[in-house]
Design an enzyme around this catalytic site. Sequence first.
Site, PDB file in Angstrom:
ATOM      1  N   ASP A 570       0.769  -1.239   0.000  1.00 21.05           N
ATOM      2  CA  ASP A 570       0.000   0.000   0.000  1.00 21.05           C
ATOM      3  C   ASP A 570       0.810   1.304   0.000  1.00 21.05           C
ATOM      4  O   ASP A 570       1.029   1.911  -1.032  1.00 21.05           O
ATOM      5  CB  ASP A 570      -0.966  -0.008   1.192  1.00 21.05           C
ATOM      6  CG  ASP A 570      -1.928  -1.184   1.139  1.00 21.05           C
ATOM      7  OD1 ASP A 570      -1.631  -2.146   0.425  1.00 21.05           O
ATOM      8  OD2 ASP A 570      -2.969  -1.150   1.802  1.00 21.05           O
ATOM      9  N   GLU A 767      -2.595  -7.792  12.834  1.00 19.17           N
ATOM     10  CA  GLU A 767      -2.245  -7.555  11.438  1.00 19.17           C
ATOM     11  C   GLU A 767      -0.753  -7.258  11.277  1.00 19.17           C
ATOM     12  O   GLU A 767      -0.117  -7.707  10.331  1.00 19.17           O
ATOM     13  CB  GLU A 767      -3.073  -6.386  10.905  1.00 19.17           C
ATOM     14  CG  GLU A 767      -2.873  -6.084   9.432  1.00 19.17           C
ATOM     15  CD  GLU A 767      -3.761  -4.951   8.957  1.00 19.17           C
ATOM     16  OE1 GLU A 767      -3.882  -4.772   7.740  1.00 19.17           O
ATOM     17  OE2 GLU A 767      -4.323  -4.224   9.816  1.00 19.17           O
TER      18      GLU A 767
END
Length: 815
Positions: A570, A767
Amino acid sequence: MLRSLCTAFVAAVVVVAAEDLSNIPFQEFARETNQSLLWNPYRPNVYFGVRPKIPKSLVGGLMWSRVDNFQDVQHNFRHTCEQGEMKKYGWEEFDARSGGVQTMYDEKNGIDITTHFVKIPGGNHGGSWAARIRGIVREDAPEDLKTTVIYYASLEGLGLLELDNEVDPLGYEGDVSLNGDSDGLGKYKLTVTKGRGHRPKHSHPSYASKPLDRTIVASLQAPAEVLWQMKPILFRELKAQIDKYLEEYGEENPPPPPQAYTISNSGNPGNLYMIQKVFEGNFEFDVIFNSGSAPKEIFSQDVSQQIDQNTRNYWARFVGTFDPKPPFDVESLQKFASNMFSNLIGGLGYFNGDGVVDRSYAPEYEEENEGFWEETAQARAKHLEQLEGPSELLTTVPSRPFFPRGFLWDEGFHLMPIVDWDLDLTLEIVKSWFNLMDEDGWIGREQILGAEARSKVPQEFQTQYPHYANPPTLFFILDTFVSKLGALNGTTPPANERLTPRINTKHLDDQQLGLHYLRELYPKLKKHYYWFRKTQAGDLKSYDRDAFSSKEAYRWRGRTPQHILTSGLDDYPRPQPPHPGELHVDLISWMGMMTKSLKNIATLLGIEDDGAELTTIETAILRNIDDLHWSEKEKCYCDATIDDFEENSLVCHKGYISLFPFLTGLLDAKSEKLGHVLKLLGDEEELWSEFGIRSLSKKDKYYGTDENYWRGPIWMNINYLAVVQLLKYAQTPGPHQTTATDLYSRLRINLIQTVYTSWQDTGFAWEQYNPETGKGQRTQHFTGWTSLVVKIMGMPDLSGGKWGIEEKGEGKDEL
């Protein structure tokens, strides 16, 4: 109080269709099913829900709440997994073919709910199954805690679903059964047993018409498109009952909360049945699905036996399959490892529905001009997307509360542990993904199928674009399969290759079956590969670049100044501003890995022309990685761009990007460049930390800035690739063997300690992990690729026993 409660329920149910609930036409699907995998908790987005791997079929689920006051119920009703809603929950044991055990530790509701799910094979329709629902009042809750529990069953398609009991307006004293008949399932009976546990009693006159020591059943006919919105549907039914109580008793004399929060008894035909029980204290009951084609009917005593047998079988197989190596070969770490793996495979979901795709093929999407990201944003703003499908997908999910859907590059990492546990299931999942491919070879990187899946995704992220790629990690799994198949050299897989006991390995046991699988899949793999080469090609012809090959260069499409979401990394810093002449070192590395994998498959299948062509491409890619991306000045691999003077320029943000030729296994063990990569990886002022490898160097100006998503935090998927490669070089003679051995041994310990410590502290996998403190952060219950720690625990100890397990604290184990 009851009047304001009604107002709140009105607000909660507005999403349900306003028209009368009636049947709508349904599309039928004919399909083959793998019988042992037909039934499962294939609904990872809810705490507990069961459905078959059949479109528009029977769907069930569980909801509950404490009902000892009027204020908290609407906020405490549990159904879908939500971030931060519970202190801890998840699977403790799970096998996709036999079932599993999970517990929801629900502090706010004062109760721990355990679900034992078991599958009993037999018959022609996937066999039978059962779920034991058990509630244990928490120590900090009152012993007489009032809890309402609802199991619902809905039929999304054509068929029959009807109440088997004789209708009783007061409710049902014993078991409640539904008879059904639908496509793919045949005839069946679903029973919710009376169960055990005290029922609340009270003196309010409302008790006489609906005594709470009975089971309440509400049936209704609902449009299929709203059946997934079970909480709003339930709230509407509760509001209807509350309205009646208000009319009959007024606000000055309302029924107590356990009575007020009940649905109305009705025995009318419908496609949705809500079966409600109200308990005081601990409770237990079974939900039993008996297939009409099964050889025998199962009852609660059979469920008890199956639960015990499943647990014994699971643990014997789990320890034998993953076989943790020192210093992780201690019993106290088995619960942690099982939690990681079970939540990974327990996140298996079956999704069916339409997806949002923009097939306008707008010229702006070619991204050929400077400032292209502004042009593509304008093209996307035209909203030329349309619904396509329906499609179906069998996939695991990264996070049940936050990402309950399929992600293409995540899935390859998810399957790395699962392939050791259930090879045949893994191959079915891989095939399911490639069945999504369009005629050009594109697979959407994010699979958001149906309205229920879209409800969890902001609208701006729902549309998929047929020119956007994602890292092809499923080829890692096919590499593993080819290696296990052992057919490249005509050998039989070694007995110690984690195939003992040999369960769910029919594609290995019968090599012809394994080869048949690859032959069927190969045309799609090849099409997907050449789609990558065409749509993600980099520009070598327009600029003066010196490289071995004039073709092998690649650029991610979907670039903005802040992100390349398609890369999976990202917000990782890239050249600024974006330029159509950019070349991305991670993508050419993925292409090298993909080429090598496809070449191996082509060679195995005897497709000589393809094998020769892919060998040529592989050589060109390996040469161009060095020619186009190696910085002699920085001693690392870098992205390339075109500078203000229209000349090639390397832009080096040291971090995960710099490691990609290493991470994808493309560096020779004797390469001088490997030595520089290992030095960067092990530098504490750059990437190394005591918690794992940072995503971006501490020295980079972007470290820890802005979103700080891939700008420093530690990610287990990339660290796992690093551990795998370090082990390879540690076991390969060469100038870097000693360095690789040291880095491997220390990194392996650091990663397990990081995930284990956070799991002990919080009850969850996360995460990502903070590079300064090691604490888990961002999305909780991220049991996707973080579960790779199970694989790392099973890797060999090369430290010579340097590290061990030390007992500290109140029974806590610390590394």
